[in-house]
Design a protein around this motif. Structure first.
Motif, PDB file in Angstrom:
ATOM      1  N   ILE A 149       0.850  -1.188   0.000  1.00 15.57           N
ATOM      2  CA  ILE A 149       0.000   0.000   0.000  1.00 15.57           C
ATOM      3  C   ILE A 149       0.892   1.246   0.000  1.00 15.57           C
ATOM      4  N   SER A 150       0.676   2.099  -0.969  1.00 16.80           N
ATOM      5  CA  SER A 150       1.504   3.305  -1.032  1.00 16.80           C
ATOM      6  C   SER A 150       1.001   4.330  -0.033  1.00 16.80           C
ATOM      7  N   GLU A 151       1.883   5.274   0.299  1.00 16.77           N
ATOM      8  CA  GLU A 151       1.503   6.299   1.254  1.00 16.77           C
ATOM      9  C   GLU A 151       0.374   7.164   0.715  1.00 16.77           C
ATOM     10  N   LYS A 152       0.412   7.371  -0.608  1.00 17.56           N
ATOM     11  CA  LYS A 152      -0.628   8.188  -1.240  1.00 17.56           C
ATOM     12  C   LYS A 152      -2.000   7.519  -1.071  1.00 17.56           C
ATOM     13  N   THR A 154      -2.814   5.332   1.231  1.00 16.51           N
ATOM     14  CA  THR A 154      -3.180   5.382   2.651  1.00 16.51           C
ATOM     15  C   THR A 154      -3.811   6.716   2.993  1.00 16.51           C
ATOM     16  N   ASN A 155      -3.151   7.802   2.565  1.00 17.23           N
ATOM     17  CA  ASN A 155      -3.693   9.122   2.863  1.00 17.23           C
ATOM     18  C   ASN A 155      -5.054   9.331   2.227  1.00 17.23           C
ATOM     19  N   ASP A 156      -5.198   8.837   1.039  1.00 19.58           N
ATOM     20  CA  ASP A 156      -6.471   8.951   0.332  1.00 19.58           C
ATOM     21  C   ASP A 156      -7.578   8.218   1.094  1.00 19.58           C
ATOM     22  N   PHE A 157      -7.276   6.990   1.523  1.00 21.21           N
ATOM     23  CA  PHE A 157      -8.284   6.201   2.251  1.00 21.21           C
ATOM     24  C   PHE A 157      -8.623   6.852   3.585  1.00 21.21           C
ATOM     25  N   LYS A 158      -7.591   7.442   4.209  1.00 22.88           N
ATOM     26  CA  LYS A 158      -7.844   8.119   5.492  1.00 22.88           C
ATOM     27  C   LYS A 158      -8.794   9.286   5.286  1.00 22.88           C
ATOM     28  N   LYS A 159      -8.544  10.058   4.200  1.00 22.14           N
ATOM     29  CA  LYS A 159      -9.391  11.200   3.903  1.00 22.14           C
ATOM     30  C   LYS A 159     -10.822  10.755   3.620  1.00 22.14           C
ATOM     31  N   ARG A 160     -10.922   9.630   2.941  1.00 19.22           N
ATOM     32  CA  ARG A 160     -12.259   9.112   2.626  1.00 19.22           C
ATOM     33  C   ARG A 160     -12.903   8.388   3.818  1.00 19.22           C
TER      34      ARG A 160
END
Ligand code: PHE
Length: 495
Positions: A149-152, A154-160
């Motif tokens: 899982i890329s950091e991008k 991860t951040n995207d899923f966190k935002k969602r």
């Protein structure tokens, strides 16, 4: 657990140090199990060193779990679009996440909008098939396989709000100064054999854990009424009273009323106040000599009394009923005491159930428990009654009781007992009492000069006050909350 302990030690034998998370993966057991094993090894002394480490991990939110199960919102929107297209507003109705799914699918270039369509914008598929990468990634996160899982992402899923970060503790362990890959099992008990054979010297004993909580033993619980009953019983026993056998709820009218010099026309003997028994409707065994004396005293008088002057009916006396007071038992017991020659003074008490055909409300049921005490001896006076009742209530922690003249068919004089209620700020009735009439005692055969003082109170009222129950249905009957029974403390009446 023992297996895990062994595996951990064996692993450490070959490695310098290891993180409990990696170890759990390696051993293919739950991380918590490895932590448990580490803690139990730690309790053995310096076998291992363990250093705490705070880790961050990802966890699916409820929405994320839904995506794993049913696909991402955008994939679901894509699937909801048929070959010929669908009106935008219709598409929005296809699921709770359709709106966000729509904009994501547009962004991804999976669908397109035809603004010029008749009857509002129409949505069409732009590609033939898609891969639901979001769902795949979330599956990996669920399985804690975070490498791919890329950091991008991860951040995207966190935002969602599909995943959230969680912290957890792991342990980095290494060999301790006392390391050994095979720890001997620790003894938990010192047995007589170890002492006699001296083997205790070679054993190692597990240390006490004074912080562990005890296990609640599964056991029965006394109902509050029984707890309060036990206290009252204790008080009577301390005062030298003997308990009367009250194990008969059904009585004849004879013992419940007639023996107590209660006339047969008395309103309490009405079916409105008393539950009569239909089967068997009548009692048949009476001490006939005594019964004749009762008939005599009711109809013609005697012993210095003029009686009631009515035709006493045996049929009326035979009628079975649910006893309306435990004074029926007192009458039986005094009659029995009278048959003992020479007469010996008695002190009796009872605490048991009685029945009255009452209107039911928050504080009244058709059955309740009566507490009753009686003393019969030569020359007892009203002073003895007041003194005895005083001593009794003092033991309950009730001081300054007051007496008020009252009427009972079977006692003369009679007194109601009052006490000042701090909460209600007024005097409340707490009992009834009196000296039994000669018309009751002399036909029984008690010697002249013997008097009997007696008092009675309900068990429910002090219990409701003690346990702060305001509706009697919360105390007795089908609405009783068993947790209330489990949780209530023991009863200390004077505290
Ligand atoms: N039997 C009485 C009642 O039902 C109580 C009582 C007992 C009164 C003994 C006087 C003497 O209330």
């Amino acid at each position: 657990m023992a297996d895990v302990v062994e595996s951990v030690l064996q692993y450490l034998e070959k490695a310098d140090s290891v993180d409990s998370v990696d170890l759990a993966n390696h051993l293919n057991v739950d991380h918590q199990k490895v932590v448990g094993a580490i803690k139990s090894i730690q309790s053995l002394g310096e076998v291992i060193n363990a250093e705490q480490k705070v880790n961050k991990s990802l966890e699916l939110t409820d929405e994320g779990k839904e995506v794993v199960e049913h696909g991402s919102h955008e994939a679901r929107v894509f699937k909801a679009v048929p070959e010929q297209g669908i009106a935008q507003n219709e598409l929005m109705e296809t699921g709770p996440y359709a709106k966000i799914g729509f904009s994501k699918a547009m962004q991804a270039g999976w669908i397109t909008m035809d603004k010029s369509a008749e009857g509002g914008p129409k949505i069409l598929k732009k590609v033939d098939s898609i891969t639901d990468k979001v769902q795949e990634c979330l599956q990996l996160i669920r399985d804690l396989r975070l490498d791919g899982i890329s950091e991008k992402d991860t951040n995207d899923f966190k935002k969602r709000k599909l995943v959230q970060e969680v912290k957890f503790t792991s342990y980095v362990i290494s060999k301790g100064s006392n390391f050994s890959s095979s720890v001997s099992k620790q003894e938990v008990e010192l047995t007589p054999e170890m002492i006699s054979k001296g083997t205790w010297k070679e054993k190692s004993f597990k240390e006490y854990n004074f912080n562990s909580l005890g296990v609640m033993p599964p056991c029965g619980h006394l109902h509050p009424l029984l707890k309060v009953r036990a206290e009252y019983r204790q008080i009577f026993l301390e005062m030298g009273f003997t308990e009367m056998p009250t194990n008969n709820f059904i009585e004849s009218s004879f013992w419940n009323f007639d023996s107590l010099f209660q006339p047969q026309q008395h309103p309490a003997r009405d079916a409105h106040d008393t539950f009569f028994i239909s089967d068997p409707a009548n009692a048949h065994e009476f001490p006939m000599e005594y019964l004749e004396k009762v008939r005599q005293v009711h109809s013609k008088g005697g012993y210095g009394s003029q009686g009631y002057g009515y035709d006493w009916s045996l049929d009326e006396a035979k009628k079975n009923l649910l006893r309306t007071h435990t004074t029926a038992v007192t009458a039986r017991m005094l009659y029995k005491a009278a048959q003992q020659k020479p007469f010996k003074p008695v002190k009796y008490f009872s605490i048991d159930r009685v029945f009255r055909n009452e209107n039911l409300d928050d504080t009244h049921l058709a059955e309740f428990h009566q507490i009753e005490g009686v003393v019969a001896d030569y020359g007892l006076t009203l002073g003895d009654l007041i003194g005895t009742i005083n001593a009794f209530f003092m033991k309950l922690g009730i001081k300054n009781i007051k007496f008020k003249p009252a009427y009972n068919p079977y006692t003369e004089p009679s007194m109601e007992v009052f006490s000042y209620h701090e909460g209600l700020k007024k005097l409340v009735e707490i009992g009834n009492s009196g000296i039994f009439r000669p018309e009751m005692l002399l036909p029984m055969g008690l010697p002249e000069g013997v008097t009997a003082i007696a008092w009675g109170l309900s068990l429910e009222r002090p219990t409701m006050i003690k346990y702060k129950v305001s509706n009697i249905r919360d105390l007795i009957g089908p609405k009783v909350d068993l947790q209330m029974v489990y949780d209530n403390p023991v009863c200390r009446l004077d505290k």
